[in-house]
Design a protein around this motif. Structure first.
Motif, PDB file in Angstrom:
ATOM      1  N   LEU A  19       0.826  -1.214   0.000  1.00  0.00           N
ATOM      2  CA  LEU A  19       0.000   0.000   0.000  1.00  0.00           C
ATOM      3  C   LEU A  19       0.856   1.258   0.000  1.00  0.00           C
ATOM      4  O   LEU A  19       0.552   2.236  -0.672  1.00  0.00           O
ATOM      5  CB  LEU A  19      -0.931  -0.003   1.209  1.00  0.00           C
ATOM      6  N   MET A  20       1.982   1.203   0.720  1.00  0.00           N
ATOM      7  CA  MET A  20       2.881   2.351   0.762  1.00  0.00           C
ATOM      8  C   MET A  20       3.465   2.622  -0.626  1.00  0.00           C
ATOM      9  O   MET A  20       3.515   3.769  -1.078  1.00  0.00           O
ATOM     10  CB  MET A  20       3.993   2.046   1.769  1.00  0.00           C
ATOM     11  N   LEU A  21       3.870   1.569  -1.313  1.00  0.00           N
ATOM     12  CA  LEU A  21       4.457   1.748  -2.647  1.00  0.00           C
ATOM     13  C   LEU A  21       3.407   2.255  -3.639  1.00  0.00           C
ATOM     14  O   LEU A  21       3.705   3.103  -4.489  1.00  0.00           O
ATOM     15  CB  LEU A  21       5.062   0.431  -3.150  1.00  0.00           C
ATOM     16  N   VAL A  22       2.180   1.739  -3.515  1.00  0.00           N
ATOM     17  CA  VAL A  22       1.095   2.228  -4.377  1.00  0.00           C
ATOM     18  C   VAL A  22       0.903   3.721  -4.151  1.00  0.00           C
ATOM     19  O   VAL A  22       0.744   4.505  -5.086  1.00  0.00           O
ATOM     20  CB  VAL A  22      -0.215   1.460  -4.074  1.00  0.00           C
ATOM     21  N   ASP A  23       0.973   4.106  -2.887  1.00  0.00           N
ATOM     22  CA  ASP A  23       0.811   5.504  -2.511  1.00  0.00           C
ATOM     23  C   ASP A  23       1.925   6.367  -3.117  1.00  0.00           C
ATOM     24  O   ASP A  23       1.660   7.451  -3.641  1.00  0.00           O
ATOM     25  CB  ASP A  23       0.864   5.587  -0.983  1.00  0.00           C
ATOM     26  N   TRP A  24       3.137   5.906  -3.032  1.00  0.00           N
ATOM     27  CA  TRP A  24       4.264   6.633  -3.618  1.00  0.00           C
ATOM     28  C   TRP A  24       4.076   6.795  -5.122  1.00  0.00           C
ATOM     29  O   TRP A  24       4.339   7.839  -5.683  1.00  0.00           O
ATOM     30  CB  TRP A  24       5.583   5.918  -3.356  1.00  0.00           C
ATOM     31  N   ASP A  25       3.638   5.704  -5.752  1.00  0.00           N
ATOM     32  CA  ASP A  25       3.395   5.749  -7.197  1.00  0.00           C
ATOM     33  C   ASP A  25       2.367   6.818  -7.538  1.00  0.00           C
ATOM     34  O   ASP A  25       2.503   7.548  -8.515  1.00  0.00           O
ATOM     35  CB  ASP A  25       2.888   4.388  -7.693  1.00  0.00           C
ATOM     36  N   ARG A  26       1.332   6.905  -6.690  1.00  0.00           N
ATOM     37  CA  ARG A  26       0.255   7.846  -6.965  1.00  0.00           C
ATOM     38  C   ARG A  26       0.762   9.285  -6.870  1.00  0.00           C
ATOM     39  O   ARG A  26       0.370  10.145  -7.653  1.00  0.00           O
ATOM     40  CB  ARG A  26      -0.899   7.620  -5.993  1.00  0.00           C
TER      41      ARG A  26
END
Lengths: 286, 297
Positions: B136-143
């Motif tokens: 979820l953290m990486l998805v957030d960074w991507d966003r």
């Protein structure tokens, strides 16, 4: 010089400390993951767990696997280690080599091997039973609600037996030979030597491995179930971590999933603590 | 025989016990070896040979399964991904852990106890619990980077996967290296310092070569962990690029549904053989490393 610590600290903090804290924090929210709608609900997720039949079942399955696999693997591992250190078996190194093989294989490979063995029609297990005209013993190893958990347990024992055998062997090798000679002169049988000498002298090592058993039962069962049965049939092989994963990804209930994670965390910690208390003894010296 | 009180010669009963226990050891070793050998053999069977008794030998060596697995099922490509991710993960973990372990082992500084305690606690954090928040953290960074990298950067990036591998094995690696560094006598560094070597030079040319056994152990255990990992790779590489383990799982699901096993068994062999070869070469070292405290469930 302190700058040397920096890269490791940053990596450790970002990818281990923050996610661990997040598990606990997220367990207090309802959140479907990708929407911005994240609502604080306090301990509601935990309250729901009590009424969730699937969760209760996954919990029971995890405990059953934990107990069965620990008892069987520890018993067999100790037995094998004692034979391999006390009796000068011919080909000892070869047996040790072979028995440790599963520990270097990945869980996916082990899941694939066991699925092939358990295959109802063309599997090694049912095929062998047919060959021996024991058709009555054939099972739908992964498709029968009553059998599937044992099938998973067998795969877990298969995977870890050699690992524990080697651990026990290395602590048994440290026991001085004179103790065995003296007790043999007193007429002690090998079995008596095992219970009166070997076991007490490696007690601390045994206690340590109990913690490993608890952690690996929770983790290994998850990966095996994920690859082999998907929790089925009808939730009869679901374990805690696989249920957590399902809630998080398939059901998109990240908060609820993380609440399950917190329960597993607390459970393994408490069981480790209890076991460690219950098995405490005066340490014996050689 | 001159003495009367010599210990009794072994009677038949213990000998029967010895035979029985030997039989049991052999049986257990076979229970491990037979399934593995069976997979190796089955990978050479034709489709028609998978039905009927599982004990029949392949009539001829059907290597087409391997071609299919490597090319059609992309196992060759996944193999390269796995090699890349594993090698890079090892580079990352050594690059950050060796200096950190050296400092922790040799220098007094404020907060050292705290750092050690955090690492010790880290030994007990299993990645299976924290893989969801990491994702979820990486998805957030991507966003938040969507303007710079519209296709996403952190998810589906093998290098990021290596970084996560390295991060999750830091506690174990530093723990082992610190213990080893502490066991090396300080006199070597003092001598080098008298000769005018800088602290950095002492670390790279004096301490690191002496710590080679510990570094090898660390490489071995981390290699097995990265190469065999399945859950982190499954989560962080959801797209086309996969590691060998995730590829095998996909092959497994697809071939089972199609009742076409040849390619699946060949795929399994492709995954098994490299680790088995490595294990055969380094088994003594691996088992010694395990006994000396490099244990990891």
């Amino acid at each position: 010089m302190l700058v040397c610590l920096l890269p490791a600290s940053v990596l450790f903090a970002v990818f281990m400390i923050v996610p661990t804290v997040n598990v606990f924090r997220m367990s207090l929210y309802t959140w479907s993951g990708f929407s911005p709608d994240m609502r604080f609900v306090g301990l509601d997720n935990f309250r729901h767990l009590l009424d969730d039949q699937q969760f209760v079942r996954a919990f029971q399955n995890t405990i059953a696997l934990l107990v069965v696999v620990t008892v069987v693997t520890m018993g067999m591992g100790l037995f094998l280690a004692a034979i391999m250190t006390r009796q000068r078996l011919r080909g000892r190194n070869l047996y040790r080599f072979v028995l440790y093989i599963p520990n270097v294989l990945s869980v996916v490979v082990i899941a694939a091997i066991f699925s092939a063995m358990y295959d109802q029609e063309n599997g090694l297990l049912n095929g062998t039973l047919r060959l021996l005209s024991l058709d009555g013993l054939q099972q739908v190893w992964l498709g029968d609600q009553k059998v599937v958990l044992y099938s998973v347990a067998i795969a877990m024992v298969w995977q870890s037996l050699g690992y524990y055998m080697v651990l026990y062997m290395s602590s048994m090798a440290g026991i001085p030979e004179e103790l065995y000679e003296a007790s043999a002169l007193d007429g002690a049988s090998p079995a008596r030597q095992f219970f009166a000498l070997t076991l007490p002298l490696i007690w601390e090592n045994l206690r340590t491995t109990l913690t490993f058993f608890i952690m690996s039962a929770v983790n290994l069962s998850f990966v095996l179930v994920r690859a082999m049965t998907g929790g089925g049939p009808d939730g009869s092989s679901e374990v805690l971590l696989s249920y957590m994963y399902k809630q998080a990804y398939t059901n998109s209930s990240y908060g609820y999933g993380m609440a399950i994670g917190v329960v597993i965390f607390a459970f393994s910690f408490l069981v480790s603590l209890l076991v460690s208390r219950a098995t405490r003894r005066e340490p014996l010296q050689f | 025989m001159t003495t009367i009180n010599s210990p009794r010669p072994r009677t038949d009963r213990p000998r029967a016990g010895r035979v029985l226990t030997h039989v049991l050891v052999v049986a257990l070793a076979l229970a491990i070896a037979v399934p593995v050998a069976w997979v190796l053999l089955a990978s050479l069977k034709r489709k028609s040979e998978f039905f009927g008794s599982p004990w029949t030998l392949p009539k001829s060596l059907h290597f087409q399964n391997y071609v299919d697995a490597f090319v059609t099922a992309h196992m060759g490509q996944y193999f390269l991904t796995s090699v890349f991710v594993t090698a890079l993960g090892l580079v990352f973990v050594l690059a950050v852990s060796v200096p950190a372990a050296y400092v922790i082992a040799r220098y007094e500084f404020r907060g050292r106890r705290l750092v050690e305690l955090a690492l010790l606690a880290g030994l007990f954090v299993n990645v299976n619990y924290i893989v969801v928040p990491i994702f979820l953290m990486l998805v957030d960074w991507d966003r938040s980077l969507i303007d710079v990298f519209p296709g996403g950067f952190f998810i589906d990036n093998p290098a990021v996967l290596s970084l996560v591998y390295a991060a999750t094995s830091i506690p174990f690696t530093i723990y082992l290296l610190t213990a080893y560094f502490r066991s090396i006598p300080v006199e070597y560094e003092e001598a080098a310092a008298l000769d005018g070597a800088s602290r950095f030079r002492i670390m790279t040319t004096v301490m690191l070569p002496m710590a080679r056994p510990a570094v090898t152990t660390v490489i071995l255990f981390n290699f097995l962990a990265y190469w065999n990992d399945f859950i982190i790779a499954l989560t962080l590489l959801p797209g086309e690029g996969k590691t060998l383990q995730v590829g095998l799982l996909n092959l497994f699901t697809a071939q089972k549904a199609a009742a076409d096993y040849g390619r699946l068994y060949a795929g399994m062999v492709i995954v098994i053989v490299p680790v088995l070869l490595l294990y055969a070469v380094i088994q003594r070292r691996l088992i010694e490393g395990m006994a000396s405290g490099g244990v990891k469930g």
